[in-house]
Every structure is written in C-alpha cells, then in structure tokens.
Design a protein around this motif. Structure first.
Motif, PDB file in Angstrom:
ATOM      1  N   ALA A 208       0.882  -1.241   0.151  1.00  0.00           N
ATOM      2  CA  ALA A 208       0.009  -0.029   0.015  1.00  0.00           C
ATOM      3  C   ALA A 208       0.790   1.392   0.077  1.00  0.00           C
ATOM      4  CB  ALA A 208      -0.772   0.263   1.267  1.00  0.00           C
ATOM      5  N   TRP A 209       0.244   2.235  -0.570  1.00  0.00           N
ATOM      6  CA  TRP A 209       0.948   3.753  -0.419  1.00  0.00           C
ATOM      7  C   TRP A 209       0.126   4.207   0.548  1.00  0.00           C
ATOM      8  CZ3 TRP A 209       5.170   5.766  -2.474  1.00  0.00           C
ATOM      9  CH2 TRP A 209       5.846   4.989  -3.549  1.00  0.00           C
ATOM     10  N   VAL A 210       0.767   4.918   1.528  1.00  0.00           N
ATOM     11  CA  VAL A 210      -0.104   5.475   2.567  1.00  0.00           C
ATOM     12  C   VAL A 210       0.479   6.511   3.020  1.00  0.00           C
ATOM     13  CG1 VAL A 210       1.066   3.957   4.415  1.00  0.00           C
ATOM     14  CG2 VAL A 210      -1.061   4.932   4.746  1.00  0.00           C
ATOM     15  N   ARG A 211       0.014   7.648   3.490  1.00  0.00           N
ATOM     16  CA  ARG A 211       0.565   8.775   4.311  1.00  0.00           C
ATOM     17  C   ARG A 211       1.099   8.424   5.469  1.00  0.00           C
ATOM     18  NH1 ARG A 211      -3.044  11.890   6.189  1.00  0.00           N
ATOM     19  NH2 ARG A 211      -1.804  13.813   6.298  1.00  0.00           N
ATOM     20  N   PRO A 212       2.127   8.869   6.120  1.00  0.00           N
ATOM     21  CA  PRO A 212       2.892   8.489   7.431  1.00  0.00           C
ATOM     22  C   PRO A 212       1.791   8.585   8.548  1.00  0.00           C
ATOM     23  CG  PRO A 212       4.604   9.784   6.230  1.00  0.00           C
ATOM     24  CD  PRO A 212       2.876   9.786   5.422  1.00  0.00           C
ATOM     25  N   GLY A 213       1.166   9.793   8.517  1.00  0.00           N
ATOM     26  CA  GLY A 213       0.232  10.080   9.959  1.00  0.00           C
ATOM     27  C   GLY A 213      -0.970   9.087   9.685  1.00  0.00           C
ATOM     28  N   ASP A 214      -1.487   8.562   8.574  1.00  0.00           N
ATOM     29  CA  ASP A 214      -2.512   7.797   8.241  1.00  0.00           C
ATOM     30  C   ASP A 214      -2.076   6.106   8.730  1.00  0.00           C
ATOM     31  OD1 ASP A 214      -4.041   9.696   7.326  1.00  0.00           O
ATOM     32  OD2 ASP A 214      -4.113   9.044   5.291  1.00  0.00           O
ATOM     33  N   ALA A 215      -0.989   5.860   8.517  1.00  0.00           N
ATOM     34  CA  ALA A 215      -0.335   4.550   8.882  1.00  0.00           C
ATOM     35  C   ALA A 215      -0.264   4.633  10.437  1.00  0.00           C
ATOM     36  CB  ALA A 215       1.123   4.402   8.478  1.00  0.00           C
ATOM     37  N   LEU A 216       0.133   5.797  11.088  1.00  0.00           N
ATOM     38  CA  LEU A 216       0.209   5.758  12.692  1.00  0.00           C
ATOM     39  C   LEU A 216      -1.177   5.575  13.016  1.00  0.00           C
ATOM     40  CD1 LEU A 216       3.023   8.633  12.924  1.00  0.00           C
ATOM     41  CD2 LEU A 216       3.379   6.094  13.245  1.00  0.00           C
ATOM     42  N   GLU A 217      -2.233   6.383  12.515  1.00  0.00           N
ATOM     43  CA  GLU A 217      -3.508   6.314  13.262  1.00  0.00           C
ATOM     44  C   GLU A 217      -3.902   4.810  12.786  1.00  0.00           C
ATOM     45  OE1 GLU A 217      -6.811   7.925  14.801  1.00  0.00           O
ATOM     46  OE2 GLU A 217      -4.652   8.886  14.543  1.00  0.00           O
ATOM     47  N   ALA A 218      -3.583   4.224  11.817  1.00  0.00           N
ATOM     48  CA  ALA A 218      -4.372   2.889  11.547  1.00  0.00           C
ATOM     49  C   ALA A 218      -3.733   1.837  12.859  1.00  0.00           C
ATOM     50  CB  ALA A 218      -3.994   2.282  10.327  1.00  0.00           C
ATOM     51  N   ALA A 219      -2.222   2.267  13.095  1.00  0.00           N
ATOM     52  CA  ALA A 219      -1.801   1.501  13.936  1.00  0.00           C
ATOM     53  C   ALA A 219      -2.193   1.752  15.518  1.00  0.00           C
ATOM     54  CB  ALA A 219      -0.139   1.564  14.142  1.00  0.00           C
ATOM     55  N   HIS A 221      -5.244   2.408  15.991  1.00  0.00           N
ATOM     56  CA  HIS A 221      -6.626   1.618  16.236  1.00  0.00           C
ATOM     57  C   HIS A 221      -6.331   0.175  15.875  1.00  0.00           C
ATOM     58  CE1 HIS A 221      -7.912   5.534  15.450  1.00  0.00           C
ATOM     59  NE2 HIS A 221      -8.968   5.281  16.283  1.00  0.00           N
ATOM     60  N   GLY A 222      -5.191  -0.402  15.908  1.00  0.00           N
ATOM     61  CA  GLY A 222      -5.085  -1.732  15.731  1.00  0.00           C
ATOM     62  C   GLY A 222      -5.122  -2.453  14.469  1.00  0.00           C
ATOM     63  N   GLU A 223      -5.281  -1.449  13.438  1.00  0.00           N
ATOM     64  CA  GLU A 223      -5.512  -1.971  11.870  1.00  0.00           C
ATOM     65  C   GLU A 223      -4.036  -2.200  11.310  1.00  0.00           C
ATOM     66  OE1 GLU A 223      -7.692   1.458  10.361  1.00  0.00           O
ATOM     67  OE2 GLU A 223      -9.338   1.006  11.831  1.00  0.00           O
ATOM     68  N   MET A 224      -3.022  -1.702  11.812  1.00  0.00           N
ATOM     69  CA  MET A 224      -1.850  -2.014  11.056  1.00  0.00           C
ATOM     70  C   MET A 224      -0.789  -2.055  12.326  1.00  0.00           C
ATOM     71  SD  MET A 224      -1.088   1.149   8.368  1.00  0.00           S
ATOM     72  CE  MET A 224       0.233   0.121   7.595  1.00  0.00           C
ATOM     73  N   PHE A 225       0.193  -3.432  12.253  1.00  0.00           N
ATOM     74  CA  PHE A 225       0.896  -3.489  13.065  1.00  0.00           C
ATOM     75  C   PHE A 225       2.395  -3.123  12.739  1.00  0.00           C
ATOM     76  CE2 PHE A 225       4.272  -7.187  14.222  1.00  0.00           C
ATOM     77  CZ  PHE A 225       4.444  -6.393  15.463  1.00  0.00           C
ATOM     78  N   LEU A 226       3.031  -2.166  13.405  1.00  0.00           N
ATOM     79  CA  LEU A 226       4.264  -1.416  13.290  1.00  0.00           C
ATOM     80  C   LEU A 226       5.233  -1.758  14.220  1.00  0.00           C
ATOM     81  CD1 LEU A 226       2.792   1.993  12.383  1.00  0.00           C
ATOM     82  CD2 LEU A 226       3.279   0.226  10.665  1.00  0.00           C
ATOM     83  N   MET A 227       6.439  -2.262  13.623  1.00  0.00           N
ATOM     84  CA  MET A 227       7.777  -2.481  14.606  1.00  0.00           C
ATOM     85  C   MET A 227       8.329  -1.039  15.065  1.00  0.00           C
ATOM     86  SD  MET A 227       8.199  -5.706  14.869  1.00  0.00           S
ATOM     87  CE  MET A 227       9.990  -5.947  15.051  1.00  0.00           C
TER      88      MET A 227
END
Length: 276
Positions: A208-219, A221-227
């Motif tokens: 996926a191409w994603v805005r950095p802030g959107d990825a952080l928001e998804a994380a 909310h438990g929608e993305m797992f980020l190391m």
C-alpha cells in the motif's frame, strides 16, 4: 508510570533467559531498508509499505518498508556506481567503506526484489523507465535465488547504480534479547518517474501507498502492526509535506538500540534517548 512500551507476556521469558545467562545475544546481521516516497496530488506525501506474511519468522504480519540482509556479493567493487562514494556513505552511517558499499547495494537490490523498483539507469544521470515486463521479472527471480549477483545483473543490463537517488535516514539495531537480530541502516528515496511499485514479494501479502500520519493512526486503532523503528520513522516523516523536503533533511545518524527490560516482572520496551 513506566516510560516504556508494555510488551506481550511471551517476551518475559526471552528477557529472563538473557539475564540468567541461559541464552546469549546473537550477532546482528547487517541489513538495509528503503523508504520509497511519492507526492500524491491529493493525499500529499506517501510511503510504500508491505505487510509481511503471517508465516515469516521475523515480524509476521508487520507493515514494513522494502529491505533485507546484506549479501556478501553486494560488496563487489566492479558494480557500476554513480553518486556519493562508498567512503562518504560510510561516513554518513558510521561504517567502513566495504560495509557501506554492501549496504547501498543491498538497499537497491532488495528494493528491486521486493517491489520491482530499480534505482539504477543506463547512465549516471538517468533512471530505468519501466520494469514491468517478463525479462525484468526473470532478473528479479535470479537475484532472489542468488543464481546471479547484483553486480552481474547491472553489468548484463548495462546499468549504473544511482546511489545519488538515496539519502541516509537512520540506523536501528534489534534489542540484544531478540533471537533474530539485524543491524539496519534506513534510507529514503523518491519513487523514480515512470516506474511502478508492485506486489511481487513472496514475503508480503499486501502492499500500500499510505500517508505516514494515516499509517500511525491505523496502528493506534489496531488496523496496522508496526515495529518500533517503522513507527518512529513514520512519526519523523509525518513532519514533512513533500518528497523534496524529506530528501533535503539534514540527518545526524547514530546507532539506535532499543532495550527490553523487566519492570516489576512485566516486559517493557524502552526506546533510545532522543529517538521518539
């Protein structure tokens, strides 16, 4: 209040084993990661991310940037090269010239292997326009199965590695208690015009191409797992509004080694000072 990130209970035994001397820290493998960037006409600055398949031994299910371990052949001095010299890359990353060459080659090679994006061109001031036909895929498979080295691939194609398209960003080392450890240099690079990042990696089940802030928001909310290094990198990039501003950033790079500790019997991750 504990100033750290609480971890799942299974980390407790890992930490206890190291503290008790039952297991010893493994030597981290050198690796390179590339954050591909683009300016979207509506969304603004975006990054390219892959979700690792659930069967992976390291970080299953995590959203990551393209990258991987150094191949010993990445240090081949016959590799056609443009841009910042290995010596200068070494100064940027605190590495010797040989390791710096390996890291830059690994960064470009792994990005091609995992996305078909190739930071190389027929001349020192050009870049490959498209990598979507079957011949490019055959080359990618040759790199994956190690039947061809990166230097051989570039030589056969008559291409020059464009190290000037990369910028150094950060340097992360896996905590000493982890059974799999990596000593990873992070790069940033603009998506080359005409090329297209594709879902080709067998190690990923989604891109996926994603805005950095959107990825952080998804994380959140438990929608993305980020190391943690990915999360902090995205936090840093969220402060920029364009690819150009990221590439122009003046970065002072130092090794960042998170620490796993037990606090009142519970496992926590502590970030290095100044990293978050």
């Amino acid at each position: 209040m504990v100033n750290g990130l609480k971890l799942p209970g299974e980390f407790r035994e890992m930490i206890e084993n190291v503290l008790a001397g039952r297991t010893h820290p493994v030597v981290p493998r050198h690796a390179a990661t590339v954050v591909l960037l683009r300016d979207h006409p509506e969304a603004g600055l975006q990054v390219f991310m892959l979700r690792r398949v659930a069967s992976m031994a390291f970080a299953p299910g995590a959203y990551v940037f393209p990258g991987g371990s150094v191949d010993p052949r990445d240090g081949d001095q016959t590799t056609a090269w443009a841009g910042r010299s290995p010596r200068l890359w070494g100064e940027a990353f605190g590495a010797g010239e040989t390791l710096a060459r390996e890291l830059v080659c690994a960064a470009v090679r792994e990005t091609f292997e995992e996305s078909l994006v190739l930071l190389a061109g027929p001349t020192e001031d050009s870049v490959v326009e498209d990598t979507r036909d079957e011949d490019w895929e055959a080359d990618r498979q040759g790199l994956l199965d190690r039947s061809v080295s990166f230097a051989e691939f570039l030589d056969r194609r008559g291409l020059v590695l464009r190290s000037d398209l990369l910028r150094p960003w950060s340097h992360w080392i896996t905590p000493v208690q982890e059974p799999k450890r990596y000593d990873t240099r992070f790069f940033v690079a603009a998506m080359p015009p005409g090329q297209r990042a594709r879902d080709v990696s067998t190690e990923a089940d989604r891109v996926a191409w994603v805005r950095p802030g959107d990825a952080l928001e998804a994380a959140r909310h438990g929608e993305m797992f980020l190391m943690p290094p990915t999360m902090i990198t995205l936090t840093e990039l969220a402060e920029y509004d364009s690819v150009g501003s990221v590439l122009a950033a003046d970065r002072k790079i130092r090794p960042l080694l998170p620490e796993l500790r037990l606090v009142e019997g519970e496992p926590y991750l502590f970030y290095p000072e100044g990293s978050a």
